[in-house]
Design a protein around this motif. Structure first.
Motif, PDB file in Angstrom:
ATOM      1  N   GLN A  57       0.843  -1.090  -0.031  1.00 43.43           N
ATOM      2  CA  GLN A  57      -0.034   0.044  -0.093  1.00 43.43           C
ATOM      3  C   GLN A  57       0.937   1.101   0.040  1.00 43.43           C
ATOM      4  O   GLN A  57       1.550   1.513   0.971  1.00 43.43           O
ATOM      5  CB  GLN A  57      -0.831  -0.033   1.012  1.00 43.43           C
ATOM      6  CG  GLN A  57      -1.772  -1.284   1.442  1.00 43.43           C
ATOM      7  CD  GLN A  57      -2.455  -1.769   0.201  1.00 43.43           C
ATOM      8  OE1 GLN A  57      -3.167  -1.057  -0.532  1.00 43.43           O
ATOM      9  NE2 GLN A  57      -2.156  -3.211   0.043  1.00 43.43           N
ATOM     10  N   CYS A  58       0.747   2.133  -1.171  1.00 43.59           N
ATOM     11  CA  CYS A  58       1.779   3.319  -1.240  1.00 43.59           C
ATOM     12  C   CYS A  58       1.141   4.547  -0.679  1.00 43.59           C
ATOM     13  O   CYS A  58       2.014   5.201  -0.267  1.00 43.59           O
ATOM     14  CB  CYS A  58       1.927   3.204  -2.608  1.00 43.59           C
ATOM     15  SG  CYS A  58       2.708   1.901  -3.524  1.00 43.59           S
ATOM     16  N   THR A  59      -0.170   4.780  -0.411  1.00 39.36           N
ATOM     17  CA  THR A  59      -0.507   5.965   0.032  1.00 39.36           C
ATOM     18  C   THR A  59      -1.430   5.923   1.360  1.00 39.36           C
ATOM     19  O   THR A  59      -1.663   4.558   1.680  1.00 39.36           O
ATOM     20  CB  THR A  59      -1.662   6.524  -0.903  1.00 39.36           C
ATOM     21  OG1 THR A  59      -2.744   5.967  -0.888  1.00 39.36           O
ATOM     22  CG2 THR A  59      -1.106   6.571  -2.496  1.00 39.36           C
ATOM     23  N   ASP A  60      -1.496   6.900   2.229  1.00 37.97           N
ATOM     24  CA  ASP A  60      -2.243   6.515   3.356  1.00 37.97           C
ATOM     25  C   ASP A  60      -3.749   6.254   3.046  1.00 37.97           C
ATOM     26  O   ASP A  60      -4.157   5.512   4.170  1.00 37.97           O
ATOM     27  CB  ASP A  60      -2.074   8.015   4.077  1.00 37.97           C
ATOM     28  CG  ASP A  60      -0.702   8.115   4.645  1.00 37.97           C
ATOM     29  OD1 ASP A  60      -0.040   7.262   4.907  1.00 37.97           O
ATOM     30  OD2 ASP A  60      -0.338   9.337   4.778  1.00 37.97           O
ATOM     31  N   GLU A  61      -4.311   6.903   2.154  1.00 35.81           N
ATOM     32  CA  GLU A  61      -5.541   6.209   1.818  1.00 35.81           C
ATOM     33  C   GLU A  61      -5.747   4.818   1.588  1.00 35.81           C
ATOM     34  O   GLU A  61      -6.559   4.198   2.097  1.00 35.81           O
ATOM     35  CB  GLU A  61      -6.248   7.130   0.660  1.00 35.81           C
ATOM     36  CG  GLU A  61      -7.720   6.720   0.407  1.00 35.81           C
ATOM     37  CD  GLU A  61      -8.545   7.578  -0.547  1.00 35.81           C
ATOM     38  OE1 GLU A  61      -9.656   7.438  -0.947  1.00 35.81           O
ATOM     39  OE2 GLU A  61      -7.765   8.600  -1.158  1.00 35.81           O
ATOM     40  N   GLU A  62      -4.828   4.475   0.955  1.00 34.87           N
ATOM     41  CA  GLU A  62      -4.820   2.771   0.471  1.00 34.87           C
ATOM     42  C   GLU A  62      -4.777   1.916   1.751  1.00 34.87           C
ATOM     43  O   GLU A  62      -4.926   0.928   2.037  1.00 34.87           O
ATOM     44  CB  GLU A  62      -3.643   2.591  -0.477  1.00 34.87           C
ATOM     45  CG  GLU A  62      -3.967   2.963  -1.923  1.00 34.87           C
ATOM     46  CD  GLU A  62      -2.738   2.920  -2.709  1.00 34.87           C
ATOM     47  OE1 GLU A  62      -1.467   2.367  -2.344  1.00 34.87           O
ATOM     48  OE2 GLU A  62      -2.774   3.182  -4.030  1.00 34.87           O
ATOM     49  N   ARG A  63      -3.720   2.605   2.729  1.00 36.79           N
ATOM     50  CA  ARG A  63      -3.604   1.867   4.062  1.00 36.79           C
ATOM     51  C   ARG A  63      -4.951   1.757   4.932  1.00 36.79           C
ATOM     52  O   ARG A  63      -5.225   0.924   5.591  1.00 36.79           O
ATOM     53  CB  ARG A  63      -2.411   2.422   4.954  1.00 36.79           C
ATOM     54  CG  ARG A  63      -1.105   2.306   4.126  1.00 36.79           C
ATOM     55  CD  ARG A  63       0.099   3.040   5.030  1.00 36.79           C
ATOM     56  NE  ARG A  63       1.127   3.002   4.166  1.00 36.79           N
ATOM     57  CZ  ARG A  63       1.808   3.977   3.463  1.00 36.79           C
ATOM     58  NH1 ARG A  63       1.326   5.427   3.611  1.00 36.79           N
ATOM     59  NH2 ARG A  63       2.936   3.828   3.001  1.00 36.79           N
ATOM     60  N   ILE A  64      -5.589   3.082   4.687  1.00 39.70           N
ATOM     61  CA  ILE A  64      -6.905   2.816   5.132  1.00 39.70           C
ATOM     62  C   ILE A  64      -7.821   1.940   5.057  1.00 39.70           C
ATOM     63  O   ILE A  64      -8.312   1.269   5.453  1.00 39.70           O
ATOM     64  CB  ILE A  64      -7.574   4.356   5.539  1.00 39.70           C
ATOM     65  CG1 ILE A  64      -6.731   5.314   6.199  1.00 39.70           C
ATOM     66  CG2 ILE A  64      -8.871   4.358   5.918  1.00 39.70           C
ATOM     67  CD1 ILE A  64      -6.671   4.816   7.871  1.00 39.70           C
ATOM     68  N   ILE A  65      -7.988   1.827   3.629  1.00 40.35           N
ATOM     69  CA  ILE A  65      -8.923   0.886   2.931  1.00 40.35           C
ATOM     70  C   ILE A  65      -8.458  -0.518   3.369  1.00 40.35           C
ATOM     71  O   ILE A  65      -9.173  -1.293   3.644  1.00 40.35           O
ATOM     72  CB  ILE A  65      -8.748   1.105   1.445  1.00 40.35           C
ATOM     73  CG1 ILE A  65      -9.447   2.511   0.993  1.00 40.35           C
ATOM     74  CG2 ILE A  65      -9.504   0.042   0.632  1.00 40.35           C
ATOM     75  CD1 ILE A  65      -9.055   2.932  -0.400  1.00 40.35           C
ATOM     76  N   PHE A  66      -7.029  -0.800   3.249  1.00 38.36           N
ATOM     77  CA  PHE A  66      -6.546  -2.038   3.772  1.00 38.36           C
ATOM     78  C   PHE A  66      -7.054  -2.516   4.978  1.00 38.36           C
ATOM     79  O   PHE A  66      -7.639  -3.582   5.332  1.00 38.36           O
ATOM     80  CB  PHE A  66      -5.210  -2.192   3.590  1.00 38.36           C
ATOM     81  CG  PHE A  66      -4.510  -3.496   3.937  1.00 38.36           C
ATOM     82  CD1 PHE A  66      -4.073  -4.442   2.838  1.00 38.36           C
ATOM     83  CD2 PHE A  66      -3.929  -3.732   5.131  1.00 38.36           C
ATOM     84  CE1 PHE A  66      -3.667  -5.642   3.107  1.00 38.36           C
ATOM     85  CE2 PHE A  66      -3.573  -5.138   5.544  1.00 38.36           C
ATOM     86  CZ  PHE A  66      -3.460  -5.954   4.559  1.00 38.36           C
ATOM     87  N   ILE A  67      -7.001  -1.595   6.081  1.00 39.32           N
ATOM     88  CA  ILE A  67      -7.230  -2.038   7.436  1.00 39.32           C
ATOM     89  C   ILE A  67      -8.654  -2.063   7.510  1.00 39.32           C
ATOM     90  O   ILE A  67      -9.125  -2.954   8.334  1.00 39.32           O
ATOM     91  CB  ILE A  67      -6.589  -0.702   8.344  1.00 39.32           C
ATOM     92  CG1 ILE A  67      -5.230  -0.793   8.310  1.00 39.32           C
ATOM     93  CG2 ILE A  67      -7.316  -0.985   9.804  1.00 39.32           C
ATOM     94  CD1 ILE A  67      -4.629  -1.979   8.964  1.00 39.32           C
ATOM     95  N   LEU A  68      -9.623  -1.164   6.755  1.00 34.28           N
ATOM     96  CA  LEU A  68     -11.225  -1.360   6.908  1.00 34.28           C
ATOM     97  C   LEU A  68     -11.441  -2.745   6.240  1.00 34.28           C
ATOM     98  O   LEU A  68     -12.320  -3.553   7.023  1.00 34.28           O
ATOM     99  CB  LEU A  68     -11.685  -0.261   6.228  1.00 34.28           C
ATOM    100  CG  LEU A  68     -11.556   1.082   6.694  1.00 34.28           C
ATOM    101  CD1 LEU A  68     -12.263   2.156   5.866  1.00 34.28           C
ATOM    102  CD2 LEU A  68     -12.129   1.313   8.125  1.00 34.28           C
TER     103      LEU A  68
END
Length: 637
Positions: free
Chosen positions: A29-40
C-alpha cells in the motif's frame, strides 16, 4: 472493542500464523488512503467493530463531584492547594451538569465561593450572575447576593447598591429565626453602615495582570509574513530546508511572531484552561453538549464550535475514555480543520495531489504566489511524515486512524449525516476513505513537527506544556543542543528571539528540548534518533561538551577580574528578580536584560565556548523572556 483488542486479534489470527502474504500486502500500500482501505477490509473480515464510550451530561455525576468539592472546602483549613483542588471539582461538576439545570446553577454558585477566597472577584461575580440566571434555589439567593456585594466592595463596583437592594429583598422573604439568615442580615446591615467612599483592604489583594502587548518585528519577511526579514530559507542535501540569517542579529532580537495553524489543549488542563485559545481561565464555561470542552468566553465557545467542535463534540469524549493519545486527538482536529477551510473535499483532494506532486523541495507547501501561508493546511502537507517508519508502527497508526474514521463517519455530521455502522458501506464512499487517509497522514507528521505550547509556572519558574501547536514556519528550523534562539508562547502566538549574536549567513538553530548542559551526549543522541530520526551533529555533539557542573569559568580564559565580578553581580540580580517573580512581583527588567545582552556579547566574542558564565547568562536571559509569556500563577490566600 478498542484498538488494543483489535491489534491482539490481528496478531493472533494473522501475524501469529506467519501469514507473509498479509504482511507483503500491507507493504504494497503506497498511500495513506490505501492503508486505510486495507485496514478497513481487515476489520470487515474479522468483524472488528470499534466501541463507543458515551460520556454525556449527567446530573447525578455533577452532584457527586460538587459534594466532593464541598467536603474539601468545608472540612479543612483552606490553602492555595486545597482551593485549587476544590475549584477543579466544582468546574468538573459544571462540565457534567445538564443545561439548563439546578445542578449547573449550584455548581456555579459553589465555584464562586472558591473564587472569592482566591481574590478572583470579577470571575466570582460572573459565576454568581450565571447561577442567578439559571434555576438557582430562592432560599439560597440572599447568600450569594451578599457574596457578590463583597466582590463589588473589593472592586468599588457601581453595581453594589443594586446588589444590596436585591439581597435585602430576598432576605425579607426568609425567616430570620434561621441562624444563617440572621448572620446574613447582620452582615448586610454592617455593609449598609459603611461610608460609600470606604474600601476595605480586599482592594489591595486584587492584582491586575496587564498582559504585555505582542512584540513587533522590525521589518516583516515577504515570503514568511510571521518572520523578520533578517531570516531566509535555504535548501541543501545535508540540512534539507533550513533557516539562515540575512544580516547580523543581536541577542534578544525578535525573529518570529507566529500564530499556530492549530492548537490542542492537553487533557489534564481541561478544567483550568480554555479549550479554544488555551488561556488560563478561573471561571470557564462548558460546551452545552459534551463534558470535555470548556471555554474562557462565549466568543471562544462559538469560534470553537464553528471551526471544529461541532464535529469533535460527539467523538472526543469517547476517545478520551479510550485513552487515545494527544497525537491521535490532534490528527482528527487537524483533519476537520482541513476539510472546513477547503471549498469541498474534492478541492482538498486536488490540493493534496498538487503538493505531493511538487518536485521542488524548496517551495513545497507554499501558496501559488510563493508565500508560506501559516493559516492553510497546505503548509502542513509539506511536513515530513518519515516514510521509513517501521511496518509495525505504521500498521498500528493505520489501525488507530481507521478506528477514529469509523467513529467520525458513524457518529457525526462530517459527511452530511451520520453514516450506517457498516464498514462495507463506508468502503464504498471515496470521501470517507480520503479523510481517513488525512487522519493517518496527520498522525504520522504530528510527532516530529508539533511544538509544545507552553506556560511558565511561577512556583517553579519552569515552562510547562499547555497543549500542542502546529507551527508551519517554526517547523523549518533545525535542531542544535546549543541553540542560538529561544521560543516562548504568548496569547495564541509563539515568539522566537535570538540568544547569541548571529552573523549573516549563519544557520538559525532551535532546540527540540535536548540541551548539552543538562543531558549527556549519548542520551541526547539516542532520544533524538528515536523521536526525530536523525543523528545530531551539532558542535556540542561533535566536541562532546561537558555538562553544566563541569563547565570552565571565564577566569580560565583570561577575562579580567572586574568583568568577572560584574557578571557575578548581574547573576545575583537575575536570581533576585526571579525570586520576586515567584511571589508575583514583576517589575521593569530592561536594565537587567541590557546588562545580560552586553555580557553575552562580551563573552561570546572573547571566550571560547562552552563557558560557565556565558551558559548561565543565556539561561537567565531565557528565564526573563519566559516571564513575558504565558503564565500560570496559583493565587495566594
Amino acid at each position: 472493542m478498542d484498538v488494543t483488542e483489535a491489534w491482539n486479534i490481528i496478531r493472533v489470527k494473522i501475524i501469529g500464523n506467519n501469514d507473509q502474504d498479509f504482511v507483503n500486502d500491507f507493504k504494497m500500500q503506497c498511500t495513506d488512503e490505501e492503508r486505510i482501505i486495507f485496514i478497513l477490509n481487515v476489520m470487515l473480515k474479522y468483524n472488528i467493530i470499534p466501541s463507543m464510550y458515551h460520556d454525556t451530561k449527567n446530573a447525578k455525576e455533577s452532584e457527586k463531584l460538587r459534594e466532593c468539592g464541598n467536603k474539601i472546602f468545608l472540612s479543612m483549613p483552606l490553602t492555595s492547594t486545597s482551593c485549587m483542588e476544590t475549584l477543579r471539582l466544582y468546574t468538573e461538576s459544571i462540565a457534567y451538569a445538564p443545561y439548563p439545570s439546578e445542578q449547573l446553577a449550584l455548581a456555579y454558585a459553589n465555584r464562586s465561593a472558591v473564587l472569592i477566597k482566591l481574590h478572583k472577584y470579577e470571575e466570582c461575580i460572573c459565576d454568581i450572575d450565571r447561577a442567578l440566571a439559571l434555576t438557582y434555589p430562592d432560599k439560597l439567593r440572599a447568600k450569594i447576593y451578599v457574596r457578590q456585594i463583597d466582590c463589588f466592595e473589593a472592586l468599588n463596583h457601581p453595581r453594589m447598591e443594586f446588589a444590596i437592594d436585591e439581597a435585602q429583598q430576598w432576605l425579607n422573604k426568609m425567616s430570620l429565626d434561621n441562624v444563617n439568615c440572621k448572620n446574613l442580615d447582620d452582615k448586610l446591615a454592617s455593609i449598609k453602615k459603611m461610608p460609600k467612599t470606604c474600601n476595605t483592604n480586599k482592594q489591595s489583594n486584587k492584582k491586575h495582570r496587564i498582559k504585555p502587548p505582542l512584540p513587533t518585528i522590525k521589518t516583516c519577511n515577504a515570503k514568511f509574513p510571521c518572520a523578520s526579514d533578517a531570516l531566509t530559507m535555504k535548501y541543501n542535501e545535508q540540512y534539507g530546508r533550513h533557516i539562515v540569517a540575512t544580516k547580523k542579529i543581536e541577542p534578544n532580537e525578535i525573529l518570529v511572531v507566529e500564530k499556530p495553524y492549530s492548537l490542542l489543549l492537553n487533557p489534564e488542563n481541561m478544567y483550568t484552561h480554555c479549550s479554544n485559545c488555551l488561556e488560563v481561565c478561573w471561571a470557564n464555561i462548558p460546551c452545552d453538549y459534551c463534558t470535555c470542552s470548556m471555554y474562557c468566553s462565549e466568543e471562544c465557545k462559538i469560534t470553537s464550535w464553528q471551526k471544529y467542535h461541532d464535529i469533535e463534540c460527539s467523538v472526543f469524549p469517547s476517545m478520551l475514555k479510550m485513552n487515545y493519545s494527544t497525537s491521535q486527538l490532534f490528527s482528527l482536529r487537524i483533519a476537520i480543520q482541513a476539510v472546513r477551510e477547503s471549498s469541498s473535499i474534492q478541492a482538498l483532494k486536488e490540493e493534496l495531489k498538487e503538493v505531493d506532486g511538487c518536485n521542488d523541495p524548496f517551495m513545497k507547501g507554499f501558496s501559488k504566489n510563493g508565500v508560506l501561508m501559516g493559516n492553510k493546511y497546505r503548509c502542513l502537507l509539506a511536513f515530513d511524515t518519515h516514510a521509513k517508519d517501521t511496518e509495525d508502527r505504521l500498521f498500528i497508526r493505520s489501525l488507530n486512524a481507521s478506528f477514529i474514521l469509523y467513529t467520525l463517519a458513524t457518529c457525526t455530521n462530517m459527511f452530511g449525516n451520520p453514516l450506517k455502522k457498516d464498514i462495507a458501506e463506508l468502503l464504498k464512499i471515496n470521501d470517507v476513505t480520503f479523510v481517513g487517509g488525512l487522519i493517518l497522514r496527520n498522525q504520522r507528521l504530528i510527532p516530529c513537527n508539533r511544538h509544545g505550547f507552553t506556560e511558565l509556572q511561577l512556583c517553579r519558574m519552569l515552562p510547562f506544556s499547555r497543549g500542542s501547536a502546529m507551527m508551519p514556519f517554526l517547523t523549518l528550523f533545525n535542531h542544535s543542543c546549543d541553540p542560538n534562539v529561544a521560543r516562548h508562547s504568548r496569547s495564541g502566538h509563539m515568539i522566537m528571539s535570538a540568544l547569541y549574536p548571529i552573523e549573516k549567513g549563519e544557520q538559525i538553530f532551535d532546540s527540540y528540548s535536548q540541551l548539552y548542559s543538562y543531558i549527556p551526549k549519548a542520551i541526547r543522541q539516542k532520544d533524538l534518533l528515536k523521536k526525530y530520526f536523525f543523528k545530531c551533529n551539532c558542535l556540542p555533539c561533535q566536541e562532546n561538551w561537558p555538562l553544566f557542573n563541569d563547565l570552565k569559568s571565564v577566569i580560565n580564559f583570561g577575562i579580567k577580574k572586574d568583568v568577572f565580578y560584574d557578571v557575578v553581580k548581574l547573576l545575583k540580580k537575575c536570581n533576585t528578580y526571579k525570586e520576586n517573580a515567584k511571589k508575583g512581583i514583576i517589575f521593569d527588567k530592561s536594565d537587567i536584560v541590557d546588562d545580560a545582552i552586553r555580557m553575552i556579547k562580551l563573552f561570546y566574542y572573547q571566550t571560547p565556548k562552552p563557558c560557565l558564565e556565558l551558559t548561565q547568562l543565556i539561561e537567565e536571559l531565557k528565564s526573563i523572556v519566559y516571564l513575558t509569556g504565558n503564565k500560570f500563577e496559583i493565587p495566594r490566600l
